[in-house]
Design an enzyme around this catalytic site. Sequence first.
Site, PDB file in Angstrom:
ATOM      1  N   HIS A   1       0.792  -1.238   0.000  1.00  0.00           N
ATOM      2  CA  HIS A   1       0.000   0.000   0.000  1.00  0.00           C
ATOM      3  C   HIS A   1       0.823   1.286   0.000  1.00  0.00           C
ATOM      4  O   HIS A   1       0.266   2.376  -0.010  1.00  0.00           O
ATOM      5  CB  HIS A   1      -0.965   0.021   1.192  1.00  0.00           C
ATOM      6  CG  HIS A   1      -0.282   0.189   2.521  1.00  0.00           C
ATOM      7  ND1 HIS A   1       0.157  -0.871   3.261  1.00  0.00           N
ATOM      8  CD2 HIS A   1       0.044   1.303   3.245  1.00  0.00           C
ATOM      9  CE1 HIS A   1       0.707  -0.437   4.381  1.00  0.00           C
ATOM     10  NE2 HIS A   1       0.660   0.880   4.391  1.00  0.00           N
TER      11      HIS A   1
HETATM   12  C1  UD1 Z   1      -2.271   5.327   5.751  1.00  0.00           C
HETATM   13  C2  UD1 Z   1      -1.011   5.908   6.380  1.00  0.00           C
HETATM   14  C3  UD1 Z   1       0.140   4.911   6.242  1.00  0.00           C
HETATM   15  C4  UD1 Z   1      -0.257   3.567   6.831  1.00  0.00           C
HETATM   16  C5  UD1 Z   1      -1.563   3.087   6.226  1.00  0.00           C
HETATM   17  C6  UD1 Z   1      -2.007   1.846   6.932  1.00  0.00           C
HETATM   18  C7  UD1 Z   1      -0.659   8.346   6.258  1.00  0.00           C
HETATM   19  C8  UD1 Z   1       0.058   9.433   5.572  1.00  0.00           C
HETATM   20  N1  UD1 Z   1      -0.593   7.141   5.694  1.00  0.00           N
HETATM   21  O1  UD1 Z   1      -2.026   5.142   4.369  1.00  0.00           O
HETATM   22  O2  UD1 Z   1       1.264   5.384   6.947  1.00  0.00           O
HETATM   23  O3  UD1 Z   1       0.764   2.642   6.565  1.00  0.00           O
HETATM   24  O4  UD1 Z   1      -2.574   4.093   6.391  1.00  0.00           O
HETATM   25  O5  UD1 Z   1      -2.973   1.123   6.262  1.00  0.00           O
HETATM   26  O6  UD1 Z   1      -1.275   8.583   7.272  1.00  0.00           O
HETATM   27  N2  UD1 Z   1      -9.399   4.297   1.653  1.00  0.00           N
HETATM   28  C9  UD1 Z   1     -10.607   3.650   1.624  1.00  0.00           C
HETATM   29  N3  UD1 Z   1     -11.158   3.286   2.821  1.00  0.00           N
HETATM   30  C10 UD1 Z   1     -10.607   3.542   4.019  1.00  0.00           C
HETATM   31  C11 UD1 Z   1      -9.363   4.213   4.038  1.00  0.00           C
HETATM   32  C12 UD1 Z   1      -8.766   4.580   2.852  1.00  0.00           C
HETATM   33  O7  UD1 Z   1     -11.162   3.396   0.561  1.00  0.00           O
HETATM   34  O8  UD1 Z   1     -11.163   3.170   5.062  1.00  0.00           O
HETATM   35  C13 UD1 Z   1      -8.753   4.658   0.363  1.00  0.00           C
HETATM   36  C14 UD1 Z   1      -9.129   6.058  -0.121  1.00  0.00           C
HETATM   37  O9  UD1 Z   1      -9.217   6.022  -1.499  1.00  0.00           O
HETATM   38  C15 UD1 Z   1      -7.899   6.864   0.294  1.00  0.00           C
HETATM   39  C16 UD1 Z   1      -6.765   5.863   0.152  1.00  0.00           C
HETATM   40  O10 UD1 Z   1      -7.336   4.618   0.513  1.00  0.00           O
HETATM   41  O11 UD1 Z   1      -7.720   8.000  -0.523  1.00  0.00           O
HETATM   42  C17 UD1 Z   1      -5.574   6.172   1.038  1.00  0.00           C
HETATM   43  O12 UD1 Z   1      -5.954   6.338   2.418  1.00  0.00           O
HETATM   44  P1  UD1 Z   1      -5.033   7.218   3.424  1.00  0.00           P
HETATM   45  O13 UD1 Z   1      -5.540   7.092   4.805  1.00  0.00           O
HETATM   46  O14 UD1 Z   1      -4.854   8.582   2.875  1.00  0.00           O
HETATM   47  O15 UD1 Z   1      -3.617   6.562   3.274  1.00  0.00           O
HETATM   48  P2  UD1 Z   1      -3.212   5.035   3.345  1.00  0.00           P
HETATM   49  O16 UD1 Z   1      -2.601   4.665   2.049  1.00  0.00           O
HETATM   50  O17 UD1 Z   1      -4.344   4.245   3.869  1.00  0.00           O
HETATM   51  N1  UDP Z   2      -3.591  -6.231   9.098  1.00  0.00           N
HETATM   52  C1  UDP Z   2      -4.845  -6.829   9.219  1.00  0.00           C
HETATM   53  N2  UDP Z   2      -5.530  -7.170   8.078  1.00  0.00           N
HETATM   54  C2  UDP Z   2      -5.022  -6.955   6.830  1.00  0.00           C
HETATM   55  C3  UDP Z   2      -3.736  -6.355   6.721  1.00  0.00           C
HETATM   56  C4  UDP Z   2      -3.061  -5.985   7.879  1.00  0.00           C
HETATM   57  O1  UDP Z   2      -5.314  -7.073  10.336  1.00  0.00           O
HETATM   58  O2  UDP Z   2      -5.698  -7.296   5.842  1.00  0.00           O
HETATM   59  C5  UDP Z   2      -2.884  -5.808  10.338  1.00  0.00           C
HETATM   60  C6  UDP Z   2      -1.505  -6.411  10.550  1.00  0.00           C
HETATM   61  O3  UDP Z   2      -1.574  -7.637  11.244  1.00  0.00           O
HETATM   62  C7  UDP Z   2      -0.820  -5.329  11.386  1.00  0.00           C
HETATM   63  C8  UDP Z   2      -1.428  -4.032  10.866  1.00  0.00           C
HETATM   64  O4  UDP Z   2      -2.649  -4.416  10.231  1.00  0.00           O
HETATM   65  O5  UDP Z   2      -1.168  -5.499  12.762  1.00  0.00           O
HETATM   66  C9  UDP Z   2      -0.514  -3.345   9.889  1.00  0.00           C
HETATM   67  O6  UDP Z   2      -1.198  -2.305   9.275  1.00  0.00           O
HETATM   68  P1  UDP Z   2      -0.806  -1.696   7.855  1.00  0.00           P
HETATM   69  O7  UDP Z   2       0.041  -2.625   7.096  1.00  0.00           O
HETATM   70  O8  UDP Z   2      -2.081  -1.220   7.248  1.00  0.00           O
HETATM   71  O9  UDP Z   2      -0.020  -0.369   8.274  1.00  0.00           O
HETATM   72  P2  UDP Z   2       1.518  -0.026   8.545  1.00  0.00           P
HETATM   73  O10 UDP Z   2       1.991  -0.897   9.638  1.00  0.00           O
HETATM   74  O11 UDP Z   2       2.250  -0.205   7.258  1.00  0.00           O
HETATM   75  O12 UDP Z   2       1.493   1.413   8.895  1.00  0.00           O
END
Ligand code: UD1
Ligand code: UDP
Length: 365
Positions: free
Chosen positions: A209
């Site tokens: 992601h």
């Molecule tokens: C965010 C965090 C990242 C973390 C990740 C964990 C920041 C800058 N980034 O990235 O550090 O590793 O979460 O998963 O805070 N979206 C949905 N549904 C949701 C959430 C997001 O559809 O519930 C989609 C939307 O299109 C959105 C995109 O995902 O624009 C990105 O979401 P965003 O929270 O901006 O960043 P992540 O890539 O999720």
């Molecule tokens: N995780 C989960 N379901 C998923 C993917 C990740 O429960 O489908 C959990 C994983 O076990 C870990 C956390 O989400 O505890 C990690 O989150 P993510 O990779 O979204 O964020 P990051 O750690 O990169 O910020």
Amino acid sequence: MKKKIHLIVGARPNFMKMAPLYKEFTKFPEEFEVKLIHTGQHYDERMSKFFFDDLQMPKPDEYLEVGSGTHGKQTAKIMERYEKVLLKDKPDLIIVAGDVNSTAACAIDAVKLHIPVAHLEAGLRSFARTMPEEINRILTDAISNYLLTPSLDGDENLLAEGVPKEKIFFVGNIMIDSLMQYQDRAKKSDILNKIDIDSQQDYALITLHRPSNVDSKTGLLTILNAFEEISKSINLIFPIHPRTTKQIKVFGLEEKVKNMKNLHLILPVGYYDFLKLQMEAKFILTDSGGIQEESTYFGVPCLTLRPNTERPITITEGTNKLVKLETEDIIKEAKEIISSNIKKGEIPKYWDGRTAERIVKIFKD
Ligand code: UD1
Ligand code: UDP
């Protein structure tokens, strides 16, 4: 007088870090009044509610419903809405976790109102300022009063930046508190029966992601081409992040992904199911932060699809390895593991399930 504390959550990786802390604080109702604040940065059922259920957390006391947006817009919305909560509630301390936009935004709000901030998972550095999370980490650490580090490299980074050592507390890795608490429950998950693969067969688990991997077509194709080749040798299970689903559509790559025979694309799964998928995997391919740590705990080899990591201890002590972002390099590393050349690791210090206990002790007068 009871100490009023806000615990901030916003995105998926925050929930498993705050749940153990919430539980530990509520063991002392005479001393602490704890509120759970959810910014709503992640809002899909599978990115939020699933974790409240699995981690047995109560509904948040405040839900700010900020949703998605550009960095500026999302950060501003969180700051505007959380400031109102702070002015109304006047907590004595707020605790933020990790490196997402909700972390930095809420910390800035609090510190400007002279409310102390504790940063959980402080001191981690990838030293790549092109990564939005690195900016959030640096900002939050610079203004927090209590820097709670998961590993000693965090202490070293903070000291090198001139942070006084009285502000730094090596408490250990709180994600492992949740993992240890729920791993027996996770073992019973039936997720593998729901995915159409023979239970005797090996599989690799994938998550992806990072904007640097999925927001450009070339970058995403580099990785998908490797998956295509690896899937000829092993099943791949890929619970796909909403950002990546969106980007695959934008770049018109849906057919390519659909046509990979042994690639099992599924929606993001809950915490128990994901722990189960990790513990049974032959190896993991990921660009996640937290999964580098969880795989180290499980002793499952992890290939991290990034040029750097803010969690170097998972490489020096654990099962993690960085892989160059070239199709051929990813294939080569995966094939080495498939042919059983597996990196063994150890569990780092204070990844022991007692981090929440150590943190609460700091705040008990
Ligand atoms: C965010 C965090 C990242 C973390 C990740 C964990 C920041 C800058 N980034 O990235 O550090 O590793 O979460 O998963 O805070 N979206 C949905 N549904 C949701 C959430 C997001 O559809 O519930 C989609 C939307 O299109 C959105 C995109 O995902 O624009 C990105 O979401 P965003 O929270 O901006 O960043 P992540 O890539 O999720
Ligand atoms: N995780 C989960 N379901 C998923 C993917 C990740 O429960 O489908 C959990 C994983 O076990 C870990 C956390 O989400 O505890 C990690 O989150 P993510 O990779 O979204 O964020 P990051 O750690 O990169 O910020």
